[in-house]
Write a protein that holds these residues in place. Structure first.
Motif, PDB file in Angstrom:
ATOM      1  N   ARG A   8      44.004 -17.103 -21.072  1.00  0.00           N
ATOM      2  CA  ARG A   8      45.133 -16.285 -20.076  1.00  0.00           C
ATOM      3  C   ARG A   8      45.315 -14.605 -20.271  1.00  0.00           C
ATOM      4  O   ARG A   8      45.959 -14.105 -19.833  1.00  0.00           O
ATOM      5  N   TYR A   9      44.237 -14.765 -21.252  1.00  0.00           N
ATOM      6  CA  TYR A   9      43.956 -13.502 -21.233  1.00  0.00           C
ATOM      7  C   TYR A   9      43.588 -12.148 -20.110  1.00  0.00           C
ATOM      8  O   TYR A   9      44.403 -11.161 -19.772  1.00  0.00           O
ATOM      9  N   VAL A  10      42.764 -12.693 -19.919  1.00  0.00           N
ATOM     10  CA  VAL A  10      41.699 -12.449 -18.828  1.00  0.00           C
ATOM     11  C   VAL A  10      42.469 -12.056 -17.799  1.00  0.00           C
ATOM     12  O   VAL A  10      42.874 -10.707 -16.928  1.00  0.00           O
ATOM     13  N   LYS A  11      43.389 -13.528 -17.588  1.00  0.00           N
ATOM     14  CA  LYS A  11      44.097 -13.199 -15.819  1.00  0.00           C
ATOM     15  C   LYS A  11      45.442 -12.688 -16.320  1.00  0.00           C
ATOM     16  O   LYS A  11      45.703 -11.437 -14.968  1.00  0.00           O
ATOM     17  N   GLU A  12      46.093 -12.231 -17.375  1.00  0.00           N
ATOM     18  CA  GLU A  12      46.862 -11.653 -17.310  1.00  0.00           C
ATOM     19  C   GLU A  12      46.792  -9.769 -17.354  1.00  0.00           C
ATOM     20  O   GLU A  12      47.335  -8.259 -16.682  1.00  0.00           O
ATOM     21  N   ILE A  13      45.252  -9.991 -17.555  1.00  0.00           N
ATOM     22  CA  ILE A  13      44.738  -8.053 -17.566  1.00  0.00           C
ATOM     23  C   ILE A  13      44.537  -8.363 -16.298  1.00  0.00           C
ATOM     24  O   ILE A  13      44.964  -7.188 -15.781  1.00  0.00           O
ATOM     25  N   LYS A  14      44.190  -9.450 -15.716  1.00  0.00           N
ATOM     26  CA  LYS A  14      43.623  -9.528 -13.541  1.00  0.00           C
ATOM     27  C   LYS A  14      45.270  -8.953 -12.815  1.00  0.00           C
ATOM     28  O   LYS A  14      44.454  -7.873 -12.000  1.00  0.00           O
ATOM     29  N   THR A  15      45.788  -9.701 -13.921  1.00  0.00           N
ATOM     30  CA  THR A  15      47.669  -9.402 -12.937  1.00  0.00           C
ATOM     31  C   THR A  15      47.137  -7.608 -13.185  1.00  0.00           C
ATOM     32  O   THR A  15      47.958  -7.492 -11.780  1.00  0.00           O
ATOM     33  N   ASN A  16      48.091  -8.161 -14.466  1.00  0.00           N
ATOM     34  CA  ASN A  16      48.176  -6.373 -14.301  1.00  0.00           C
ATOM     35  C   ASN A  16      47.476  -5.504 -13.875  1.00  0.00           C
ATOM     36  O   ASN A  16      47.782  -4.497 -13.155  1.00  0.00           O
ATOM     37  N   HIS A  17      46.439  -5.567 -13.504  1.00  0.00           N
ATOM     38  CA  HIS A  17      45.653  -4.911 -12.791  1.00  0.00           C
ATOM     39  C   HIS A  17      45.798  -4.901 -11.285  1.00  0.00           C
ATOM     40  O   HIS A  17      46.335  -3.602 -10.496  1.00  0.00           O
ATOM     41  N   GLU A  18      45.574  -5.402 -10.559  1.00  0.00           N
ATOM     42  CA  GLU A  18      46.070  -5.789  -9.467  1.00  0.00           C
ATOM     43  C   GLU A  18      47.134  -5.245  -9.186  1.00  0.00           C
ATOM     44  O   GLU A  18      47.209  -4.844  -8.088  1.00  0.00           O
ATOM     45  N   GLN A  19      48.822  -5.819  -9.466  1.00  0.00           N
ATOM     46  CA  GLN A  19      49.606  -5.352  -9.565  1.00  0.00           C
ATOM     47  C   GLN A  19      50.437  -3.690  -9.814  1.00  0.00           C
ATOM     48  O   GLN A  19      50.422  -2.761  -9.306  1.00  0.00           O
ATOM     49  N   SER A  20      49.327  -3.122 -10.802  1.00  0.00           N
ATOM     50  CA  SER A  20      48.784  -1.239 -10.406  1.00  0.00           C
ATOM     51  C   SER A  20      48.801  -0.949  -9.649  1.00  0.00           C
ATOM     52  O   SER A  20      48.948  -0.316  -9.097  1.00  0.00           O
ATOM     53  N   GLU A  21      47.181  -1.923  -8.871  1.00  0.00           N
ATOM     54  CA  GLU A  21      46.430  -1.561  -7.985  1.00  0.00           C
ATOM     55  C   GLU A  21      47.498  -1.434  -6.067  1.00  0.00           C
ATOM     56  O   GLU A  21      47.724  -0.565  -5.875  1.00  0.00           O
ATOM     57  N   ALA A  22      48.673  -2.253  -6.659  1.00  0.00           N
ATOM     58  CA  ALA A  22      49.302  -2.378  -5.266  1.00  0.00           C
ATOM     59  C   ALA A  22      50.665  -1.377  -5.028  1.00  0.00           C
ATOM     60  O   ALA A  22      51.419  -1.104  -4.486  1.00  0.00           O
ATOM     61  N   ILE A  23      51.038  -1.579  -7.070  1.00  0.00           N
ATOM     62  CA  ILE A  23      51.918  -0.599  -6.807  1.00  0.00           C
ATOM     63  C   ILE A  23      51.732   1.290  -6.319  1.00  0.00           C
ATOM     64  O   ILE A  23      52.007   1.899  -6.209  1.00  0.00           O
ATOM     65  N   LYS A  24      49.915   1.486  -6.616  1.00  0.00           N
ATOM     66  CA  LYS A  24      49.447   2.842  -6.233  1.00  0.00           C
ATOM     67  C   LYS A  24      49.388   2.648  -5.029  1.00  0.00           C
ATOM     68  O   LYS A  24      49.990   2.930  -4.501  1.00  0.00           O
TER      69      LYS A  24
END
Length: 164
Positions: A8-24
């Motif tokens: 769950r922790y790894v998934k949350e970090i990955k999701t957060n990173h993907e969303q940051s990239e999408a926002i950028k």
């Protein structure tokens, strides 16, 4: 339970990173579209200035039939260009609105994920690391026990089954 938490922790970090990239990428795309929109507005203004200057020069010059035809054809062209430009600008504006809405949605989701991660303090992560080390040590110990069982079973001629 530890594996579930780690996943769950790894998934949350990955999701957060993907969303940051999408926002950028969305922010960059919005900026590019806004810049392009500004360029198109300047182009429209230039075309309108040319149209006005062309009209005044045509009016002040001699009035011949060919000149009037040129002015009329120029007017028709400028109307077509204006309608094309306005349609293009409308499409750009719609795209910008859509991207801004998506950017806002992703930003909100990102903030929610950040708040969720903020609830996990440093002690939590230290405890997770301690659990990792304990699992690794127990795996090593299990491997050693398995080797000993194999040796004992060979020594006494008993069949060794790995699934035990």
């Amino acid at each position: 339970m530890y594996d579930e938490l780690q996943k769950r922790y790894v998934k949350e970090i990955k999701t957060n990173h993907e969303q940051s990239e999408a926002i950028k990428s969305l922010t960059i795309k919005i900026n590019e579209l806004e810049h392009h929109l500004g360029e198109q507005r300047q182009r429209i203004e230039q075309l309108e200035c040319k149209k006005v200057s062309w009209k005044t020069s045509a009016v002040s010059g001699k009035r011949s039939g060919s000149l009037e035809r040129e002015v009329t054809s120029h007017r028709e062209l400028s109307k077509k260009e204006d309608s094309c430009c306005s349609q293009y600008l409308e499409l750009l504006l719609k795209e910008i609105k859509k991207l801004k809405k998506e950017n806002k949605k992703l930003s909100t989701e990102r903030r929610a994920l950040k708040n969720e991660l903020a609830g996990l303090d440093k002690e939590f992560f230290e405890e997770v690391e301690d659990l990792k080390r304990a699992v690794q040590k127990s795996m090593e110990l299990n491997n050693q026990y398995e080797k000993c069982f194999k040796q004992i079973s060979v020594m006494y001629g008993l069949p060794f089954t790995a699934h035990l």
